[in-house]
Design a protein around this motif. Structure first.
Motif, PDB file in Angstrom:
ATOM      1  N   UNK A   1       8.819  -9.551   7.096  1.00 38.63           N
ATOM      2  CA  UNK A   1       6.729  -9.379   6.936  1.00 38.63           C
ATOM      3  C   UNK A   1       6.656  -9.513   5.613  1.00 38.63           C
ATOM      4  N   UNK A   2       6.102  -9.917   4.885  1.00 39.59           N
ATOM      5  CA  UNK A   2       5.508  -9.831   3.404  1.00 39.59           C
ATOM      6  C   UNK A   2       3.715  -9.511   3.752  1.00 39.59           C
ATOM      7  N   UNK A   3       3.620  -8.199   3.014  1.00 43.26           N
ATOM      8  CA  UNK A   3       2.150  -8.287   3.592  1.00 43.26           C
ATOM      9  C   UNK A   3       1.168  -7.774   2.305  1.00 43.26           C
ATOM     10  N   UNK A   4      -0.187  -8.779   2.928  1.00 38.84           N
ATOM     11  CA  UNK A   4      -1.088  -9.162   1.845  1.00 38.84           C
ATOM     12  C   UNK A   4      -0.936  -8.301   0.369  1.00 38.84           C
ATOM     13  N   UNK A   5      -1.419  -8.383  -1.028  1.00 37.86           N
ATOM     14  CA  UNK A   5      -1.044  -7.366  -1.783  1.00 37.86           C
ATOM     15  C   UNK A   5      -2.151  -6.753  -1.387  1.00 37.86           C
ATOM     16  N   UNK A   6      -3.388  -6.362  -1.183  1.00 38.48           N
ATOM     17  CA  UNK A   6      -4.216  -5.444  -0.673  1.00 38.48           C
ATOM     18  C   UNK A   6      -4.462  -4.325   0.479  1.00 38.48           C
ATOM     19  N   UNK A   7      -2.891  -5.058   0.598  1.00 46.60           N
ATOM     20  CA  UNK A   7      -2.092  -4.149   2.145  1.00 46.60           C
ATOM     21  C   UNK A   7      -0.891  -3.947   1.455  1.00 46.60           C
TER      22      UNK A   7
END
Length: 266
Positions: free
Chosen positions: A92-98
């Motif tokens: 699962x991809x993480x939000x870029x900020x996280x």
């Protein structure tokens, strides 16, 4: 045998990078598996049958583990003894900020999974909210995972965010999906339509002639391109090179060493 359920153009499957259906019949007592690194994303492991893991993170059939690799972590997937095992593992991809958050692991045992049984349908919610049930799992990327069993002809109508990327993966039997009753059979994937103009979409599911069981995955697209190589996800190729260097230099810790506040047993 690890079979890819989804893989390909991430722009279409965002936030889902890959889903593997790992089926193993182990006929010796020799331990299998071992330590390996991850960084930049999350692994979401739903153990359908069997046992796996070490003493700190042992999983049994029906358990879920969400591991946030974040800035980089080493973990061990150990399979001991003679057994049959089936594991669904989602990247699962993480939000870029996280993307580079501190590593965290969450274990949700089967006994703590919110469950509803009604009118020939059994719904287990592992992540997110569905059918009036809400999982305790904490998410960086909004994510819904539900294991749904339907008796022959039984119907359930649920609502999910219309903008989410969503699909069903049929584990047993067959399921009729949608108003047009398109049928999805065992080991098949059915992708659901996205709609950015409506807040929610209606999802109608019905059990086939012998009933059926499916796992519903739905997640909020992040809209940012990623670079994927080996066990790492990054925003650029430089990220990938840096992660390999950190791993080789021994700068990634084992998941067993993360602070207690980052190891959550629900």
């Amino acid at each position: 045998m690890a079979s890819p359920v989804i893989q390909g153009d991430f722009r279409e499957s965002d936030p889902f990078i890959a889903l593997m259906d790992d089926r193993l019949t182990k006929q010796t007592d020799q331990p299998a598996g071992g330590p390996h690194p991850h960084a930049g994303f999350e692994t979401v492991s739903l153990l359908l049958e069997g046992e796996m893991g070490d003493d700190a993170h042992r999983m049994e059939g029906g358990d879920l583990q969400l591991m946030t690799a974040g800035s980089g972590i080493i973990h061990t997937e150990t399979i001991e003894g003679k057994l049959s095992m089936r594991l669904l593992q989602l990247w699962l991809n993480l939000p870029k900020k996280n993307r580079w958050v501190s590593p965290r692991v969450q274990d949700l045992p089967l006994a703590k999974v919110p469950t509803l049984t009604q009118d020939g349908a059994e719904i287990k919610v592992y992540s997110g909210s569905l059918a009036g049930l809400t999982s305790p799992i904490q998410n960086y990327t909004p994510l819904l995972i539900a294991d749904i069993r339907l008796q022959p002809g039984a119907t359930t109508v649920q609502h999910i965010p219309a903008s989410y990327t969503a699909f069903v993966y049929v584990l047993e039997g067959s399921i009729q999906v949608g108003d047009e009753a398109g049928e999805v059979h065992q080991d098949q994937v059915g992708w659901l339509n996205r709609d950015s103009t409506e807040p929610v979409s209606e999802l109608r599911l019905a059990g086939g002639k012998t009933g059926g069981r499916l796992v519903l995955y739905a997640g909020e697209p992040q809209g940012d391109p990623i670079v994927s190589y080996g066990p790492f996800i990054g925003d650029t190729q430089d990220d990938i090179r840096r992660l390999y260097q950190e791993y080789r230099q021994g700068k990634m810790n084992h998941i067993a060493t993360v602070p207690a506040s980052q190891r959550i047993l629900w």
